[in-house]
Scaffold this motif. Structure first.
Motif, mmCIF file in Angstrom:
data_model
loop_
_atom_site.group_PDB
_atom_site.id
_atom_site.type_symbol
_atom_site.label_atom_id
_atom_site.label_comp_id
_atom_site.label_asym_id
_atom_site.label_seq_id
_atom_site.Cartn_x
_atom_site.Cartn_y
_atom_site.Cartn_z
ATOM 1 N N PRO A 348 0.819 -1.213 0.000
ATOM 2 C CA PRO A 348 0.000 0.000 0.000
ATOM 3 C C PRO A 348 0.854 1.266 0.000
ATOM 4 O O PRO A 348 1.974 1.266 0.526
ATOM 5 N N PRO A 349 0.335 2.362 -0.532
ATOM 6 C CA PRO A 349 1.125 3.587 -0.706
ATOM 7 C C PRO A 349 1.089 4.530 0.500
ATOM 8 O O PRO A 349 0.661 5.680 0.395
ATOM 9 N N PHE A 350 1.563 4.047 1.633
ATOM 10 C CA PHE A 350 1.661 4.878 2.832
ATOM 11 C C PHE A 350 2.573 4.178 3.831
ATOM 12 O O PHE A 350 2.899 2.998 3.660
ATOM 13 N N PRO A 351 3.005 4.875 4.879
ATOM 14 C CA PRO A 351 3.992 4.304 5.807
ATOM 15 C C PRO A 351 3.550 2.995 6.455
ATOM 16 O O PRO A 351 2.353 2.695 6.566
ATOM 17 N N GLU A 352 4.543 2.248 6.945
ATOM 18 C CA GLU A 352 4.327 0.874 7.387
ATOM 19 C C GLU A 352 3.762 0.725 8.791
ATOM 20 O O GLU A 352 2.891 -0.117 9.025
ATOM 21 N N TYR A 353 4.235 1.496 9.737
ATOM 22 C CA TYR A 353 3.959 1.219 11.161
ATOM 23 C C TYR A 353 2.961 2.212 11.748
ATOM 24 O O TYR A 353 3.144 3.415 11.602
ATOM 25 N N PRO A 354 1.930 1.699 12.445
ATOM 26 C CA PRO A 354 1.515 0.304 12.628
ATOM 27 C C PRO A 354 0.664 -0.182 11.451
ATOM 28 O O PRO A 354 0.314 0.587 10.568
ATOM 29 N N SER A 355 0.305 -1.445 11.493
ATOM 30 C CA SER A 355 -0.508 -2.049 10.442
ATOM 31 C C SER A 355 -1.971 -1.638 10.590
ATOM 32 O O SER A 355 -2.599 -1.881 11.618
ATOM 33 N N GLY A 356 -2.512 -1.007 9.534
ATOM 34 C CA GLY A 356 -3.913 -0.577 9.590
ATOM 35 C C GLY A 356 -4.881 -1.737 9.695
ATOM 36 O O GLY A 356 -5.866 -1.678 10.435
ATOM 37 N N HIS A 357 -4.618 -2.805 8.946
ATOM 38 C CA HIS A 357 -5.512 -3.961 9.002
ATOM 39 C C HIS A 357 -5.485 -4.567 10.409
ATOM 40 O O HIS A 357 -6.504 -5.008 10.938
ATOM 41 N N SER A 358 -4.310 -4.572 11.027
ATOM 42 C CA SER A 358 -4.209 -5.110 12.384
ATOM 43 C C SER A 358 -4.951 -4.226 13.382
ATOM 44 O O SER A 358 -5.655 -4.728 14.272
ATOM 45 N N THR A 359 -4.805 -2.916 13.236
ATOM 46 C CA THR A 359 -5.474 -2.007 14.169
ATOM 47 C C THR A 359 -6.984 -2.146 14.081
ATOM 48 O O THR A 359 -7.673 -2.275 15.098
ATOM 49 N N VAL A 360 -7.529 -2.127 12.859
ATOM 50 C CA VAL A 360 -8.982 -2.243 12.742
ATOM 51 C C VAL A 360 -9.451 -3.628 13.162
ATOM 52 O O VAL A 360 -10.516 -3.777 13.778
ATOM 53 N N SER A 361 -8.656 -4.667 12.896
ATOM 54 C CA SER A 361 -9.061 -6.020 13.285
ATOM 55 C C SER A 361 -9.049 -6.186 14.802
ATOM 56 O O SER A 361 -9.934 -6.835 15.372
ATOM 57 N N GLY A 362 -8.050 -5.582 15.471
ATOM 58 C CA GLY A 362 -8.051 -5.609 16.928
ATOM 59 C C GLY A 362 -9.264 -4.915 17.500
ATOM 60 O O GLY A 362 -9.872 -5.375 18.486
ATOM 61 N N ALA A 363 -9.653 -3.810 16.889
ATOM 62 C CA ALA A 363 -10.842 -3.086 17.354
ATOM 63 C C ALA A 363 -12.112 -3.896 17.123
ATOM 64 O O ALA A 363 -12.983 -3.987 18.001
ATOM 65 N N MET A 364 -12.222 -4.503 15.943
ATOM 66 C CA MET A 364 -13.420 -5.275 15.628
ATOM 67 C C MET A 364 -13.519 -6.526 16.500
ATOM 68 O O MET A 364 -14.602 -6.920 16.931
ATOM 69 N N GLU A 365 -12.384 -7.148 16.740
ATOM 70 C CA GLU A 365 -12.358 -8.298 17.653
ATOM 71 C C GLU A 365 -12.936 -7.920 19.007
ATOM 72 O O GLU A 365 -13.783 -8.636 19.571
ATOM 73 N N ALA A 366 -12.480 -6.771 19.552
ATOM 74 C CA ALA A 366 -12.918 -6.366 20.888
ATOM 75 C C ALA A 366 -14.401 -6.035 20.921
ATOM 76 O O ALA A 366 -15.117 -6.396 21.869
ATOM 77 N N VAL A 367 -14.899 -5.356 19.893
ATOM 78 C CA VAL A 367 -16.320 -4.997 19.852
ATOM 79 C C VAL A 367 -17.184 -6.245 19.725
ATOM 80 O O VAL A 367 -18.178 -6.420 20.453
ATOM 81 N N MET A 368 -16.820 -7.137 18.814
ATOM 82 C CA MET A 368 -17.664 -8.305 18.580
ATOM 83 C C MET A 368 -17.573 -9.316 19.715
ATOM 84 O O MET A 368 -18.559 -9.991 20.031
ATOM 85 N N THR A 369 -16.418 -9.394 20.360
ATOM 86 C CA THR A 369 -16.307 -10.275 21.524
ATOM 87 C C THR A 369 -17.163 -9.759 22.669
ATOM 88 O O THR A 369 -17.842 -10.539 23.357
ATOM 89 N N ALA A 370 -17.144 -8.444 22.869
ATOM 90 C CA ALA A 370 -17.999 -7.859 23.916
ATOM 91 C C ALA A 370 -19.472 -8.101 23.616
ATOM 92 O O ALA A 370 -20.285 -8.252 24.535
ATOM 93 N N PHE A 371 -19.810 -8.166 22.345
ATOM 94 C CA PHE A 371 -21.207 -8.311 21.942
ATOM 95 C C PHE A 371 -21.678 -9.767 21.974
ATOM 96 O O PHE A 371 -22.770 -10.059 22.453
ATOM 97 N N PHE A 372 -20.828 -10.680 21.465
ATOM 98 C CA PHE A 372 -21.246 -12.079 21.323
ATOM 99 C C PHE A 372 -20.557 -13.032 22.290
ATOM 100 O O PHE A 372 -20.953 -14.192 22.392
ATOM 101 N N GLY A 373 -19.520 -12.575 22.986
ATOM 102 C CA GLY A 373 -18.843 -13.410 23.966
ATOM 103 C C GLY A 373 -17.564 -14.035 23.442
ATOM 104 O O GLY A 373 -17.291 -14.062 22.238
ATOM 105 N N GLU A 374 -16.772 -14.548 24.378
ATOM 106 C CA GLU A 374 -15.535 -15.230 24.031
ATOM 107 C C GLU A 374 -15.846 -16.553 23.323
ATOM 108 O O GLU A 374 -16.902 -17.156 23.524
ATOM 109 N N ASN A 375 -14.902 -16.969 22.496
ATOM 110 C CA ASN A 375 -14.968 -18.278 21.835
ATOM 111 C C ASN A 375 -16.246 -18.463 21.013
ATOM 112 O O ASN A 375 -16.835 -19.548 20.984
ATOM 113 N N TYR A 376 -16.672 -17.377 20.353
ATOM 114 C CA TYR A 376 -17.807 -17.464 19.438
ATOM 115 C C TYR A 376 -17.261 -17.931 18.086
ATOM 116 O O TYR A 376 -16.554 -17.198 17.404
ATOM 117 N N ALA A 377 -17.570 -19.160 17.716
ATOM 118 C CA ALA A 377 -17.077 -19.720 16.457
ATOM 119 C C ALA A 377 -17.968 -19.267 15.303
ATOM 120 O O ALA A 377 -19.194 -19.181 15.443
#
Length: 439
Positions: A348-377
């Protein structure tokens, strides 16, 4: 499925029922939740075909759309609490007339029918036709059999809410995207560790959206609220952490297994070729919401929280990207390790650190885990229309961590950018999860 095919699919499905994403019978009037998800499915298709929709822009607009549908639903629920007064700059929203009757499906449809124009008004001709087709047919379906006074009142309220949130959005510093987000003038930082262009495209000789980290946030105080610790010190010493992380990328790509390549491509989420990382996570949310058959109050709560968290995640990530301005693996590896090396994914055409996909995925993980619970397959079928096999995950954390490491497999991020990005996203999501949305 490309957008032309999507338009055809929508048209065909509307003749048979009410949406390409549902098995509802032609005689059925869609529920508010069904019409909500239908608009979101359409918007996710528009993301990949609207030229200005880079990941930060997509996240911003999903943030405002999420708030729009949430606030539109608040007055019809005895469970929801308005976000007015909780989000940056949102002091008040329209209220329903307390003694009059409204229809929830009509309100949601009217709000999204206007919102899609506010946030996708610059999409191409095919997208415009798709929007108009959906507006016309879905309105016919939702107003069927409803008294005209309720229709008029409900539509007016939905439109007023969409207009109010749109006016609020115009003050955040991210409403106007010029030159697809690439500055016409920008002084590149100097230093052997600093980002340099990695693309031959003339437009991409300057980095994408360098001021995005200064944009107004939703729930976090500002873009610096969840700052990362910083990348390892730049070094060409083979014993240094920086060199070892670069060598890890080099070796991983050179010896990538079929599974690693599949993971890299599954989460690639390139702008103009996919629904981008924000849209990918919206797709996951829609799949889970449909599987759980969430009621409207939970549907809008989930989509609002996800939109808010992803928008804030990209502001925070971009603030750090242009603080550190770190070069990409392709630049370092070709310079220091192997001039003939090539990554699996396009850099992608912008600086490397930190990873944008990682940042948004960490945020989405936290929101959806809070909503549906741990270990939601769950199973993620986001890439199926493009020929990618579905992937199954034991939890949202597992999905987020795979999304993060996919960037190393693809050769476009160092390990520290992934680990720190995931933690940054989780920190940002804590502010979203702290919002009061329910009585």
């Amino acid at each position: 499925m490309n957008l032309r095919a999507q338009v055809a699919a929508i048209g065909a499905a509307l003749l048979l029922g009410w949406t390409a994403a549902s098995g509802a019978l032609a005689a059925d009037r869609p529920t508010a939740g069904e019409i909500l998800r239908s608009w979101y499915y359409l918007m996710n298709e528009l993301v990949r075909h609207t030229a200005t929709y880079s990941p930060p822009v997509a996240s911003r607009n999903f943030g405002y759309i999420g708030v729009t549908v949430f606030e539109a639903a608040v007055g019809g629920s005895d469970k929801l609490v308005s976000l007015a007064g909780q989000l940056q700059g949102l002091d008040s929203v329209p209220a329903r007339q307390p003694t009059l009757e409204y229809d929830e499906t009509i309100i949601i449809n009217a709000a999204l029918s206007d919102a899609i124009v506010y946030y996708f008004g610059n999409t191409g001709p095919t997208g415009q036709r798709s929007i108009k087709a959906a507006q016309t047919k879905w309105r016919e379906l939702v107003i069927a059999g409803v008294p005209q006074d309720i229709v008029a009142r409900s539509e007016a309220f939905g439109q007023e809410m969409a207009g109010t949130i749109h006016q609020w959005s115009l003050g955040d510093g991210g409403a106007e995207i010029i030159n697809m987000g690439f500055p016409l003038e920008w002084e590149l930082p100097k230093g052997e560790d600093k980002w340099v262009p990695t693309s031959l495209v003339r437009q991409q000789q300057l980095p994408l959206l360098p001021e995005w980290g200064n944009k107004r946030t939703f729930a976090v105080p500002n873009g610096a609220t969840c700052a990362t610790p910083g990348n390892p010190p730049y070094s060409t010493d083979p014993e240094s952490q920086f060199y070892k992380e670069a060598l890890e990328v080099y070796d991983t790509v050179k010896n990538a297994t079929p599974e690693q390549i599949a993971i890299a491509r599954f989460w690639s989420d390139d702008p103009m070729l996919s629904m981008t990382p924000p849209g990918h996570w919206v797709s996951i949310a829609l799949q889970v919401a449909e599987h759980e058959d969430l009621p409207l109050d939970e549907n809008v709560d989930l989509l609002a929280r996800m939109g808010i968290a992803m928008a804030d995640a990209f502001v925070g990530c971009w603030a750090d990207k242009y603080d550190y301005n770190l070069l990409r693996p392709i630049t370092y590896i070709k310079r220091v390790i192997d001039p003939k090396w090539e990554p699996i994914l396009n850099t992608p055409p912008f600086p490397e650190y930190p990873s944008g996909h990682s940042t948004v995925s960490g945020a989405m993980e936290a929101v959806m885990t809070a909503f549906f619970g741990e270990n939601y397959a769950f199973e993620d079928r986001t890439g199926s229309p493009d020929g990618r096999n579905p992937r199954t995950f034991a939890s949202f954390r597992a999905a987020a961590e795979e999304a993060g490491i996919s960037r190393l497999y693809g050769g476009i991020h160092f390990h520290s950018a992934i680990v720190d990005g995931l933690e940054q996203g989780r920190c940002i999501a804590a502010y979203t999860n702290a919002l009061k949305t329910r009585k």
